[in-house]
Design an enzyme around this catalytic site. Structure first.
Site, PDB file in Angstrom:
ATOM      1  N   SER A  89       0.952  -1.129  -0.436  1.00  0.00           N
ATOM      2  CA  SER A  89       0.512   0.384   0.051  1.00  0.00           C
ATOM      3  C   SER A  89       0.878   0.930   0.342  1.00  0.00           C
ATOM      4  O   SER A  89      -0.241   2.088   0.015  1.00  0.00           O
ATOM      5  CB  SER A  89      -0.929  -0.060   1.189  1.00  0.00           C
ATOM      6  N   THR A 201      -2.309   3.164   2.873  1.00  0.00           N
ATOM      7  CA  THR A 201      -1.400   4.175   3.003  1.00  0.00           C
ATOM      8  C   THR A 201      -0.710   3.793   4.690  1.00  0.00           C
ATOM      9  O   THR A 201      -1.544   3.144   5.399  1.00  0.00           O
ATOM     10  CB  THR A 201      -2.096   5.403   3.373  1.00  0.00           C
ATOM     11  N   THR A 219       1.058   6.935   0.168  1.00  0.00           N
ATOM     12  CA  THR A 219       0.753   6.286   0.134  1.00  0.00           C
ATOM     13  C   THR A 219       1.506   5.589  -1.609  1.00  0.00           C
ATOM     14  O   THR A 219       1.576   6.543  -2.202  1.00  0.00           O
ATOM     15  CB  THR A 219      -0.980   6.287   0.155  1.00  0.00           C
ATOM     16  N   ARG A 229      -5.048   9.329 -11.421  1.00  0.00           N
ATOM     17  CA  ARG A 229      -5.478  10.014  -9.735  1.00  0.00           C
ATOM     18  C   ARG A 229      -4.712  10.274  -9.090  1.00  0.00           C
ATOM     19  O   ARG A 229      -4.071   9.503  -8.099  1.00  0.00           O
ATOM     20  CB  ARG A 229      -6.388   8.814  -9.387  1.00  0.00           C
ATOM     21  N   THR A 252      -6.034   7.585   6.261  1.00  0.00           N
ATOM     22  CA  THR A 252      -5.581   6.669   5.801  1.00  0.00           C
ATOM     23  C   THR A 252      -7.676   6.350   5.344  1.00  0.00           C
ATOM     24  O   THR A 252      -8.542   6.768   6.279  1.00  0.00           O
ATOM     25  CB  THR A 252      -5.187   5.021   6.334  1.00  0.00           C
ATOM     26  N   GLY A 253      -7.629   5.545   4.023  1.00  0.00           N
ATOM     27  CA  GLY A 253      -9.140   5.029   3.745  1.00  0.00           C
ATOM     28  C   GLY A 253      -8.905   5.772   2.553  1.00  0.00           C
ATOM     29  O   GLY A 253      -8.667   6.383   2.180  1.00  0.00           O
TER      30      GLY A 253
END
Ligand code: ASP
Length: 352
Positions: A89, A201, A219, A229, A252-253
């Protein structure tokens, strides 16, 4: 917690048997390590991170007790994860975009100097957090992206490398094969399918005994994202934010959900209004839910994604919260360990 904590209390409990950090051990240091204040400390030193950051908080905390700068400490901490090919990640070994290219994002803020740096969609460099620190330290800018960010890194001696590990390539090939049953890639049988962790991340925030604060987030972004992106991680105020008078926060997420609320900034603002770190993180998550479009909510109104916030304040208090039960890493002076996050919902959103 008492406002002022004695240095002895920490030295007794923390692993400080390591040799004192030397400036030359830290690439591009913000400053050389300095002796800690001799008696009372302004803050309880602490390092907090996402759940993949146990080694990061240990490293950062050790450096804090060696008198290192707060940003140097968190960057050296998260670099462990960036350089680890087994963390898919972050950095080297991160899962690629839809074209099979690893594009990395990172940002950082340094409380004492009030500076910020970030890189987005950076290819070929294993440690984007370090490049973000160079943007912060050596330029009049804050955010470099793509080819320019890579050229900038190469000018400082970074090596361009293939970041796609065999494991990450295999996971990407499986994803592409199973994307669409009618395309020209044959689907891979269920039995051969690989479990993919689509997001990940590392965020790390630290407070020195002098009460100086920094934050960094790095990340490889959402796996199989549309090329180009950029998520929340490199966005100052979303992926992380530091105000040396108040505290720091990071996330994170699902980045898109964080960007809309400027979540790290908002969390620091909640702390400015005297909220404790954990409560500030929870309050930010409530704002995220308020701003979530219906397509991302389950029939029970709960988000169908995950999002986490981590925070420290000027005194060294810390906390974290997530939409659903989770964990985070912290070194509080005694030990580096995983702790439970506070959360908004007991169970993930029901599917339709
Ligand atoms: N926040 C990252 C992004 O959206 C991904 C993650 O943390 O899982 O790029």
């Amino acid at each position: 917690m008492s406002e002022q904590l004695s240095r002895r209390e920490f030295l007794a409990s923390a692993a400080v048997g390591v040799a004192a950090a030397r400036a030359r051990d830290i690439p591009f240091p913000m400053r050389p390590p300095q002796p800690l204040p001799p008696s009372r400390w302004a803050a309880k030193p602490v390092a907090v991170s996402s759940a993949n950051g146990l080694r990061a908080v240990q490293k950062a905390f050790d450096m804090l007790l060696q008198g290192a700068d707060t940003l140097d400490a968190v960057i050296e901490g998260v670099k462990i994860q960036e350089l680890d090919p087994n963390d898919d990640s972050v950095g080297y070994g991160g899962l690629p975009n839809a074209d099979g290219v690893v594009q990395l994002d990172a940002s950082c803020m340094h409380g004492p100097s009030k500076r910020a740096g970030a890189v987005g969609a950076l290819e070929g460099i294993k440690t984007p957090s370090e490049v973000a620190k160079l943007v912060l330290k050596y330029t009049n800018h804050i955010f470099l992206v793509g080819e320019g960010a890579k050229r900038f890194a190469l000018q400082y001696g970074f090596k361009e490398e293939d970041l796609l590990t065999p494991h990450a390539r295999e996971v990407w090939l499986h994803w592409r094969a199973n994307l669409n049953p009618t395309d020209d890639y044959l689907d891979v049988p269920e039995t051969q399918d690989m479990s993919v962790r689509p997001t990940g991340t590392i965020n790390c925030d630290a407070v020195t005994p002098q009460g100086d604060i920094s934050s960094v987030t790095t990340t490889s972004g959402l796996a199989f994202k549309i090329p180009g992106r950029v998520g929340d991680s490199p966005i100052i105020g979303a992926g992380q934010y530091t105000d040396n008078d108040v505290g720091a926060a990071g996330s994170t997420g699902r980045g898109e959900s964080n960007i809309k609320v400027c979540g790290a900034f908002l969390t620091v603002e909640f702390m400015r209004r005297s909220m404790k770190p954990t409560d500030a993180c929870l309050e930010t998550l409530k704002r995220v839910v308020q701003l979530t479009e219906p397509r991302l909510l389950g029939p029970d109104g709960k988000p169908k994604f995950s999002l986490n916030f981590y925070a420290v304040n000027k005194r060294g208090e810390f906390g974290a919260a997530s939409l659903y039960p989770g964990s985070y890493a912290a070194h509080d002076g005694k030990e580096a360990k995983l702790r439970d996050t506070a959360y908004l919902y007991e169970r993930p959103a029901a599917s339709r």
